[in-house]
Design an enzyme around this catalytic site. Structure first.
Site, PDB file in Angstrom:
ATOM      1  N   ARG A 108       0.906  -0.996  -0.335  1.00  0.00           N
ATOM      2  CA  ARG A 108      -0.236  -0.151  -0.172  1.00  0.00           C
ATOM      3  C   ARG A 108       0.987   1.246  -0.192  1.00  0.00           C
ATOM      4  O   ARG A 108       1.871   1.288   0.792  1.00  0.00           O
ATOM      5  CB  ARG A 108      -1.200  -0.156   1.097  1.00  0.00           C
ATOM      6  CG  ARG A 108      -1.759   1.060   1.885  1.00  0.00           C
ATOM      7  CD  ARG A 108      -3.496   1.706   2.349  1.00  0.00           C
ATOM      8  NE  ARG A 108      -3.739   0.955   1.489  1.00  0.00           N
ATOM      9  CZ  ARG A 108      -5.288   0.920   1.930  1.00  0.00           C
ATOM     10  NH1 ARG A 108      -5.353   0.932   3.250  1.00  0.00           N
ATOM     11  NH2 ARG A 108      -6.101   0.113   1.997  1.00  0.00           N
ATOM     12  N   HIS A 135      -7.551   0.179  -6.918  1.00  0.00           N
ATOM     13  CA  HIS A 135      -7.505  -0.641  -5.185  1.00  0.00           C
ATOM     14  C   HIS A 135      -8.249  -1.714  -6.133  1.00  0.00           C
ATOM     15  O   HIS A 135      -8.819  -2.007  -5.885  1.00  0.00           O
ATOM     16  CB  HIS A 135      -8.076   0.381  -4.524  1.00  0.00           C
ATOM     17  CG  HIS A 135      -8.659  -0.320  -3.102  1.00  0.00           C
ATOM     18  ND1 HIS A 135      -7.636  -1.397  -2.727  1.00  0.00           N
ATOM     19  CD2 HIS A 135      -8.785  -0.147  -2.266  1.00  0.00           C
ATOM     20  CE1 HIS A 135      -7.669  -1.374  -2.034  1.00  0.00           C
ATOM     21  NE2 HIS A 135      -8.856  -0.599  -1.419  1.00  0.00           N
ATOM     22  N   GLN A 138      -9.677  -4.237  -3.758  1.00  0.00           N
ATOM     23  CA  GLN A 138     -11.369  -3.551  -3.657  1.00  0.00           C
ATOM     24  C   GLN A 138     -12.058  -4.244  -4.963  1.00  0.00           C
ATOM     25  O   GLN A 138     -13.539  -4.523  -4.465  1.00  0.00           O
ATOM     26  CB  GLN A 138     -11.168  -2.135  -3.006  1.00  0.00           C
ATOM     27  CG  GLN A 138     -12.501  -1.432  -2.938  1.00  0.00           C
ATOM     28  CD  GLN A 138     -13.064  -1.843  -1.177  1.00  0.00           C
ATOM     29  OE1 GLN A 138     -12.504  -1.446  -0.824  1.00  0.00           O
ATOM     30  NE2 GLN A 138     -14.232  -2.166  -1.727  1.00  0.00           N
ATOM     31  N   ASP A 242     -17.741   6.812  -2.052  1.00  0.00           N
ATOM     32  CA  ASP A 242     -15.760   6.741  -1.420  1.00  0.00           C
ATOM     33  C   ASP A 242     -16.135   8.086  -0.235  1.00  0.00           C
ATOM     34  O   ASP A 242     -17.161   9.141  -1.082  1.00  0.00           O
ATOM     35  CB  ASP A 242     -15.106   6.252  -1.656  1.00  0.00           C
ATOM     36  CG  ASP A 242     -13.736   6.153  -1.156  1.00  0.00           C
ATOM     37  OD1 ASP A 242     -13.755   5.775  -0.057  1.00  0.00           O
ATOM     38  OD2 ASP A 242     -12.538   6.744  -1.706  1.00  0.00           O
ATOM     39  N   CYS A 284     -16.555   1.523  -0.517  1.00  0.00           N
ATOM     40  CA  CYS A 284     -15.107   0.271   0.412  1.00  0.00           C
ATOM     41  C   CYS A 284     -14.801   0.529   1.432  1.00  0.00           C
ATOM     42  O   CYS A 284     -13.983   0.117   2.363  1.00  0.00           O
ATOM     43  CB  CYS A 284     -14.447   0.676  -0.287  1.00  0.00           C
ATOM     44  SG  CYS A 284     -13.227   2.575  -0.417  1.00  0.00           S
ATOM     45  N   ARG A 311     -13.615  -8.648   1.038  1.00  0.00           N
ATOM     46  CA  ARG A 311     -12.187  -8.305   1.464  1.00  0.00           C
ATOM     47  C   ARG A 311     -11.609  -9.320   1.328  1.00  0.00           C
ATOM     48  O   ARG A 311     -10.938 -10.044   0.736  1.00  0.00           O
ATOM     49  CB  ARG A 311     -12.051  -7.386   1.689  1.00  0.00           C
ATOM     50  CG  ARG A 311     -12.072  -5.618   1.921  1.00  0.00           C
ATOM     51  CD  ARG A 311     -12.229  -4.977   0.150  1.00  0.00           C
ATOM     52  NE  ARG A 311     -10.856  -5.467   0.290  1.00  0.00           N
ATOM     53  CZ  ARG A 311      -9.855  -4.487   0.608  1.00  0.00           C
ATOM     54  NH1 ARG A 311     -10.227  -3.379   1.609  1.00  0.00           N
ATOM     55  NH2 ARG A 311      -8.288  -4.617   0.331  1.00  0.00           N
TER      56      ARG A 311
END
Ligand code: CP
Ligand code: NVA
Length: 329
Positions: A108, A135, A138, A242, A284, A311
């Site tokens: 990340r 991502h 996700q 988001d 998310c 996830r």
């Protein structure tokens, strides 16, 4: 031959993407039925997965660690104060060293070039755990969630998740999660309409990347953009948003909260916009009330908690595809 990496959904063909989603669904079913197949539970035995996180994380960290544990491997969490990720040591040196001792790096980062550079010099698969641009973990989970909520019966076409023709409306910031979601939608034949305030739309270069996801897809989903939330919401099956302030944008928080006024997802907005009667909501997480009201976020329409749980199943499918099966999906 060099390892295959997962930087973005754009790295996957429609059939590969759909296969990862289907595999995630079947692992979820098996594990929940108490039938974890031995081939899964020992698939990473003796293997270490390095998790190099230069930003905070709840879901990505927990799902990846739990996935590696379930697969019999060892997750090694390396936070920004633990290792020299781009600080005091080059990414090249870090990548060479860590990949020489582990079976996978899950990273990340801030700039996407950081995870791309780690991948370039790594002898093991690198999985992007969120960069400023993409991502992918996700979006595997998100399509599992959409497939569960809307998917029609199985088709012999490997690239068909039974979600073709659906419409997703994204109302809010144009960010990393949106970019990979849009790529996934294009590949799966799901239309996606995006409403962002002027100045917060999808950058031109990213539009090209999303458009190129349609290459070789028989009936790609269409991307449309507007500054009017109601327009995007018209006939939508799923409303998604988001945070308005992504990690790294904290200094712009005041400016952004002002710019996004009127973009909060509420029942009234969905009604005014004319969303489909059975519309669902996805996010998310982490969530702030700015972008979505409690009346939606905690309502029966909300898929956010199954989406978060998914996830885990997405992480298992990705590790299986890229590490256990070395990118043969
Ligand atoms: N959705 C997501 O990636 O959450 P975390 O930042 O908590 O990992
Ligand atoms: N857009 C958010 C997603 C967090 C999972 C961020 O980058 O902070």
């Amino acid at each position: 031959s060099p390892p295959r990496h997962l930087m973005s959904i754009s790295d996957l063909s429609p059939a590969e993407f759909a296969t990862l989603v289907r595999n995630a669904a079947s692992h979820k079913k098996a594990v929940k039925a108490g039938q974890t197949p031995p081939a899964l539970s020992s698939s990473l035995a003796g293997k270490t997965v390095a998790m190099m996180f230069s930003k905070r994380s709840t879901r990505t960290r927990v799902s990846t660690e739990a996935a590696v544990a379930l697969m019999g491997g060892h997750p090694m969490f390396l936070g920004s104060s633990d290792i020299q990720l781009g600080v005091n040591e080059s990414l090249y040196d870090t990548s060479k060293v860590i990949s020489s001792m582990t079976s996978c790096m899950v990273a990340r980062v801030g700039p996407h070039s950081d995870v791309a550079n780690l991948a370039k010099d790594s002898s093991v698969p690198v999985i992007n755990a969120l960069s400023d641009d993409f991502h992918p973990l996700q979006i595997i989970a998100d399509f599992l969630t959409i497939h569960e909520a809307f998917g029609t019966s199985a088709s012999p076409d490997k690239s068909d998740l039974g979600v073709r023709g659906l419409k997703v409306a994204w109302v809010g910031d144009s960010n990393n999660v949106l970019f990979d979601l849009a790529i996934g939608c294009v590949k799966m034949g799901v239309d996606i309409a995006v409403a962002s305030p002027a100045g917060y739309g999808i950058p031109e270069a990213m539009k090209q990347v999303i458009a190129s996801a349609a290459h070789g897809v028989s009936s790609p989903g269409k991307l449309s953009q507007t500054t009017v939330p109601e327009e995007a919401i018209k006939d939508a099956d799923v409303l998604v948003t988001d945070t308005w302030v992504s990690m790294g944008q904290e200094e712009e928080a005041q400016k952004r909260l002002k710019a996004f006024a009127g973009y909060q997802i509420t029942n009234d907005l969905a009604k005014r916009g004319g969303a489909k009667e059975g519309w669902k909501f996805m996010h998310c997480l982490p969530r702030h009330p700015d972008e979505v009201a409690d009346e939606v976020f905690y309502s029966p329409r909300s898929l956010v908690f199954p989406e978060a749980e998914n996830r885990l199943w997405a992480a298992i499918a990705a590790l299986e595809g890229f590490v256990v099966n070395k990118g043969q999906i």
